[in-house]
Design a protein around this motif. Structure first.
Motif, PDB file in Angstrom:
ATOM      1  N   GLU A   1       0.822  -1.205   0.000  1.00 27.44           N
ATOM      2  CA  GLU A   1       0.000   0.000   0.000  1.00 27.44           C
ATOM      3  C   GLU A   1       0.854   1.252   0.000  1.00 27.44           C
ATOM      4  N   SER A   2       0.484   2.199  -0.851  1.00 33.74           N
ATOM      5  CA  SER A   2       1.071   3.510  -0.702  1.00 33.74           C
ATOM      6  C   SER A   2      -0.015   4.462  -0.202  1.00 33.74           C
ATOM      7  N   CYS A   3      -0.893   4.934  -1.080  1.00 32.49           N
ATOM      8  CA  CYS A   3      -1.831   5.986  -0.686  1.00 32.49           C
ATOM      9  C   CYS A   3      -2.872   5.540   0.342  1.00 32.49           C
ATOM     10  N   THR A   4      -3.174   4.252   0.443  1.00 33.88           N
ATOM     11  CA  THR A   4      -4.141   3.815   1.450  1.00 33.88           C
ATOM     12  C   THR A   4      -3.474   3.614   2.812  1.00 33.88           C
ATOM     13  N   GLY A   5      -2.173   3.675   2.846  1.00 32.26           N
ATOM     14  CA  GLY A   5      -1.422   3.810   4.093  1.00 32.26           C
ATOM     15  C   GLY A   5      -1.685   2.789   5.189  1.00 32.26           C
TER      16      GLY A   5
ATOM     17  N   PHE B   1     -11.435   8.881   0.655  1.00 33.25           N
ATOM     18  CA  PHE B   1     -10.551   8.392  -0.395  1.00 33.25           C
ATOM     19  C   PHE B   1      -9.950   7.044  -0.007  1.00 33.25           C
ATOM     20  N   LYS B   2      -9.434   6.945   1.212  1.00 30.01           N
ATOM     21  CA  LYS B   2      -8.799   5.691   1.636  1.00 30.01           C
ATOM     22  C   LYS B   2      -9.818   4.546   1.661  1.00 30.01           C
ATOM     23  N   GLN B   3     -10.999   4.828   2.191  1.00 33.14           N
ATOM     24  CA  GLN B   3     -11.990   3.754   2.327  1.00 33.14           C
ATOM     25  C   GLN B   3     -12.544   3.331   0.965  1.00 33.14           C
ATOM     26  N   VAL B   4     -12.847   4.300   0.089  1.00 40.04           N
ATOM     27  CA  VAL B   4     -13.370   3.963  -1.243  1.00 40.04           C
ATOM     28  C   VAL B   4     -12.327   3.162  -2.014  1.00 40.04           C
ATOM     29  N   THR B   5     -11.078   3.621  -1.945  1.00 39.51           N
ATOM     30  CA  THR B   5     -10.021   2.928  -2.669  1.00 39.51           C
ATOM     31  C   THR B   5      -9.838   1.513  -2.119  1.00 39.51           C
TER      32      THR B   5
ATOM     33  N   HIS C   1      -2.297   3.031   9.366  1.00 39.82           N
ATOM     34  CA  HIS C   1      -3.536   3.637   8.859  1.00 39.82           C
ATOM     35  C   HIS C   1      -3.845   4.931   9.604  1.00 39.82           C
ATOM     36  N   ARG C   2      -3.709   4.919  10.930  1.00 46.56           N
ATOM     37  CA  ARG C   2      -3.994   6.134  11.702  1.00 46.56           C
ATOM     38  C   ARG C   2      -2.994   7.239  11.366  1.00 46.56           C
ATOM     39  N   LEU C   3      -1.722   6.888  11.304  1.00 43.91           N
ATOM     40  CA  LEU C   3      -0.703   7.908  11.002  1.00 43.91           C
ATOM     41  C   LEU C   3      -0.899   8.493   9.601  1.00 43.91           C
ATOM     42  N   THR C   4      -1.201   7.618   8.635  1.00 41.31           N
ATOM     43  CA  THR C   4      -1.307   8.115   7.256  1.00 41.31           C
ATOM     44  C   THR C   4      -2.653   8.788   6.990  1.00 41.31           C
ATOM     45  N   SER C   5      -3.552   8.803   7.970  1.00 43.99           N
ATOM     46  CA  SER C   5      -4.786   9.568   7.812  1.00 43.99           C
ATOM     47  C   SER C   5      -4.571  11.032   8.149  1.00 43.99           C
ATOM     48  N   VAL C   6      -3.387  11.358   8.655  1.00 46.51           N
ATOM     49  CA  VAL C   6      -3.054  12.752   8.972  1.00 46.51           C
ATOM     50  C   VAL C   6      -2.480  13.413   7.713  1.00 46.51           C
TER      51      VAL C   6
ATOM     52  N   GLY D   1      -0.712 -13.987 -13.799  1.00 50.86           N
ATOM     53  CA  GLY D   1      -0.175 -12.731 -14.322  1.00 50.86           C
ATOM     54  C   GLY D   1      -0.570 -11.534 -13.479  1.00 50.86           C
ATOM     55  N   THR D   2      -0.276 -10.372 -14.038  1.00 48.39           N
ATOM     56  CA  THR D   2      -0.511  -9.138 -13.294  1.00 48.39           C
ATOM     57  C   THR D   2      -1.403  -8.206 -14.104  1.00 48.39           C
ATOM     58  N   SER D   3      -2.364  -7.577 -13.417  1.00 43.44           N
ATOM     59  CA  SER D   3      -3.201  -6.591 -14.099  1.00 43.44           C
ATOM     60  C   SER D   3      -3.199  -5.301 -13.286  1.00 43.44           C
ATOM     61  N   VAL D   4      -3.443  -4.193 -13.967  1.00 44.11           N
ATOM     62  CA  VAL D   4      -3.513  -2.899 -13.278  1.00 44.11           C
ATOM     63  C   VAL D   4      -4.758  -2.156 -13.745  1.00 44.11           C
ATOM     64  N   GLU D   5      -5.507  -1.598 -12.796  1.00 49.57           N
ATOM     65  CA  GLU D   5      -6.663  -0.759 -13.138  1.00 49.57           C
ATOM     66  C   GLU D   5      -6.438   0.647 -12.618  1.00 49.57           C
ATOM     67  N   GLN D   6      -6.956   1.626 -13.372  1.00 44.04           N
ATOM     68  CA  GLN D   6      -6.866   3.014 -12.922  1.00 44.04           C
ATOM     69  C   GLN D   6      -8.242   3.503 -12.468  1.00 44.04           C
ATOM     70  N   LYS D   7      -8.277   4.251 -11.368  1.00 42.61           N
ATOM     71  CA  LYS D   7      -9.538   4.804 -10.852  1.00 42.61           C
ATOM     72  C   LYS D   7      -9.343   6.275 -10.524  1.00 42.61           C
ATOM     73  N   LEU D   8     -10.456   6.978 -10.378  1.00 41.72           N
ATOM     74  CA  LEU D   8     -10.389   8.366  -9.918  1.00 41.72           C
ATOM     75  C   LEU D   8     -11.345   8.524  -8.738  1.00 41.72           C
ATOM     76  N   ASN D   9     -10.794   8.792  -7.563  1.00 40.35           N
ATOM     77  CA  ASN D   9     -11.591   8.921  -6.337  1.00 40.35           C
ATOM     78  C   ASN D   9     -11.341  10.292  -5.695  1.00 40.35           C
ATOM     79  N   PRO D  10     -11.952  11.328  -6.258  1.00 37.33           N
ATOM     80  CA  PRO D  10     -11.630  12.693  -5.797  1.00 37.33           C
ATOM     81  C   PRO D  10     -12.389  13.061  -4.519  1.00 37.33           C
ATOM     82  N   PHE D  11     -12.106  12.360  -3.428  1.00 34.04           N
ATOM     83  CA  PHE D  11     -12.816  12.595  -2.165  1.00 34.04           C
ATOM     84  C   PHE D  11     -11.835  13.057  -1.100  1.00 34.04           C
ATOM     85  N   GLU D  12     -12.378  13.523   0.045  1.00 34.77           N
ATOM     86  CA  GLU D  12     -11.447  13.917   1.120  1.00 34.77           C
ATOM     87  C   GLU D  12     -10.713  12.669   1.622  1.00 34.77           C
ATOM     88  N   ARG D  13      -9.626  12.928   2.324  1.00 39.86           N
ATOM     89  CA  ARG D  13      -8.624  11.906   2.620  1.00 39.86           C
ATOM     90  C   ARG D  13      -9.185  10.589   3.177  1.00 39.86           C
ATOM     91  N   GLU D  14     -10.060  10.661   4.167  1.00 43.06           N
ATOM     92  CA  GLU D  14     -10.533   9.428   4.806  1.00 43.06           C
ATOM     93  C   GLU D  14     -11.473   8.663   3.868  1.00 43.06           C
TER      94      GLU D  14
END
Lengths: 420, 420
Positions: free
Chosen positions: A286-290, A402-406, B295-300, A387-400
């Motif tokens: 995980e990167s952006c979902t932290g 964003f994490k949950q939707v993603t 998760h908590r830290l990266t929500s900041v 194999g490996t697949s990659v999908e692109q999404k756009l989730n323009p929501f506030e941070r929390e």
């Protein structure tokens, strides 16, 4: 049975604290076949609590309050209720002994203020609190001066902290309810959770075929949640189980694979079960979902049988070190890119030997967006035996959000892959 | 201004969904200087909604409802309110055009049922919804037939999904409130968050010194949360800022380092700020908390400046591979042990070159406990420039509480270390 719930607490009315009691208590009562008719929250002020309790006792057979039983000056529920019902408070020696024991165990001095928690309105039943100092109270209001008919009501006072309230409810309130309010008809309620289809489309698909069942007592409801829609099928007829079962078959015939769970299961629980059944394992990068995805998966009891590791690679160095993402890829495509998502997923799979590896990289915001890759851009990678697949999404929501939707999308991609 | 909030939804009364609107709306209103007097939740049934709205209009200057504006058959609030107020519904061409545009953008067919969302009670103001199909509605009930005095009330109807409701409230309801209900005195509210001290001890330490300020208008409240106690200082006098400021100084003098934050900050936000100010970095190695700390830290917002990586090493192999924990240590002491916590922390620090590395290993349960190491046993390691320390805790709670309590302790240990 008419049931009302009253949550007291100035912190609730100031929005400082989330009211988790409402959902928990409503759910427990629903599982017993009871539906709460009304839930009310008021501040810790005398007039508000008195008015709310008085009105509830006029309407309901069972009134449950939460909060206001502690030792501080804003804990006033016990006193107010005693006044309202014209009952004296007396010190209960057993409760006091229990409180003293708790402080002795913790090896800490007992402040004087704590003693008020041993006061009990006359005639009240004490509900022991093994997890704290304030006991609960159950009072049969009989005759009930708030009802014209004088019909009795039960008034139950529970402490505010969830880890005190919950075991007390299960251990002492549930048996009381079973005795005092036995249920004739079962209440059956099943939720079918869908993802990838809008609320109005769900209704269009199922409402007409269900019409006949609704006519004979099926209760149908919808709830749109983050990235998903719940369909609720309920009945309290004497053939409720069959009615709900027939409705479920119809809904499944119409919505098929859009349904990812029946019941309360979140998608992470579905995945842990699917993988456990197949004796397969999972790693997550995980990167952006932290850490959100790892946290959700590991909140499922038994997750350790399938979940090997989560790599929260926030920095570029961590992506290289733990996942083997190439410096060249990062420099050329940027950390938020299809290629990096692919290398992260493959790296996590290679490093852990898991059957599946998920990877997610994106821009959670609020900062970091560009014209080409705006805030909310996400790449989701899945590496597996085929194999490996990659999908692109756009989730323009506030941070929390964003994490949950993603996280929801990432887990749904895995679910579909496992189901083939 | 007397404000009441009504949340509608059968899913709330069945405990299927958490009511997050209550906290969010109460908080927004408090920040504007308004306090919600009463919050009520009822099911999506005509009688219950009608009764709740009628009662609220009799008492309150402002009534806000949530939910029941969508396209499905259980969305009945719009119709009921129009009936209750004796207003006709007419189709609003601009709203309909907006809905059609939304479906066109999504390239999906618009079901017929969606059109009801363009119906508007006569005289109502439309609150646009850029994030969904159902607009909100604002109605000035004037004269107000539910009040003897006839005094006007505002009735505002908001859609249920949080990501539609929240921007709508901020963009359209806040300006309306500022115009219709201007505030004379500021409302100042500050929360001091403590950890490591019980609720009654907090009160004992501060109640006497604060008595004089309470006499001139300071409002004092307490809230016991998981592993912490909040002290709330509020005032709505014309010198509210000074009153709350003086109270804060007194509380700080008494509680000192027990206070980890002032305001809404969670401990993870405090840590991100402390590390950012010191230009220091952090890595986390988690076993039993399963990503919860990351998760908590990266929500900041801004966490990426200090948080390098989280290693969720659930399996023994992952502990060895990513953290360098020795097979011999695992075999000899078990994964839940002081030595493993130490090696995890040191391994995470070595691998990431972070200034601090936290590690946690324990038994979340429900399974996995032994007589020697019961469910709830936790070892917390912290590696820094000055060496490594390990603390043992016992958190015998259900899985989710266990994770949150443990995360709180881990972060508190780091906070104290950073502060020296």
């Amino acid at each position: 049975v008419n049931i009302e719930l009253i949550n007291t607490g100035t912190e609730l009315m100031l929005g400082r604290v989330l009211n988790s009691h409402q959902q928990w208590l409503c759910r427990q009562l629903a599982d017993l076949g009871h539906v709460v008719t009304r839930q009310v929250a008021v501040a810790d002020t005398g007039g508000d609590i008195r008015q709310a309790v008085g009105e509830a006792l006029a309407r309901a057979d069972l009134v449950i309050t939460t909060g206001g039983l502690g030792p501080t000056s804003d804990d006033i529920t016990r006193d107010l209720i005693a006044q309202l019902l014209g009952k004296k408070l007396r010190q209960d020696a057993r409760v006091l002994a229990q409180i003293e024991k708790l402080f002795a165990q913790r090896k800490s001095r007992m402040p004087e203020s704590v003693r008020v928690q041993a006061l009990v309105p006359e005639g009240a039943m004490v509900l022991p609190n093994p997890n704290g100092t304030a006991p609960g109270l159950a009072i049969e209001v009989r005759p009930n001066p708030f009802r014209e008919s004088g019909k009795r009501s039960w008034l139950i006072l529970l402490p505010g902290p969830p880890r005190e309230l919950r075991p007390m409810f299960l251990d002492f309130v549930v048996p009381l309810l079973r005795r005092e309010f036995p249920q004739e008809n079962p209440f059956v309620c099943r939720t079918l959770r869908t993802s990838g289809i809008g609320e109005s489309m769900v209704q269009e698909a199922i409402e007409a075929p269900l019409r006949q069942l609704v006519a004979v007592g099926l209760e149908l409801g919808y709830c749109a949640r983050v990235g998903q829609v719940d369909v609720r099928l309920a009945a309290r007829t004497n053939d409720a189980e069959k009615l709900v079962g027939d409705a479920e078959k119809m809904v499944r015939a119409r919505l098929g694979e859009k349904i990812y769970a029946a019941g309360d299961d979140e998608i992470e629980a579905v995945i842990v079960r699917l993988l456990t059944g197949r004796k397969q394992t999972l790693a997550v990068a995980e990167s952006c979902t932290g850490g959100c995805i790892a946290h959700r998966l590991t909140s499922v009891p038994g997750a350790s049988a399938v979940f090997l590791a989560g790599l929260v690679t926030y920095s570029n160095e961590a992506k290289q070190k733990f996942l083997g993402v190439r410096a060249e890829t990062l420099a050329r495509h940027g950390a938020v890119s299809e290629t990096v998502a692919r290398e992260m997923a493959e790296g996590a799979r290679n490093q852990t030997q898991a059957d599946y590896a998920l990877a997610v990289t994106g821009i959670a915001g609020p900062a970091g967006g560009t014209a080409e890759k705006p805030v909310g851009t996400v790449f989701i990678g899945l590496a597996g035996a085929s194999g490996t697949s990659v999908e692109q999404k756009l989730n323009p929501f506030e941070r929390e959000t964003f994490k949950q939707v993603t996280a929801q999308q990432v887990l749904e991609i895995l679910r579909r892959a496992i189901r083939g």
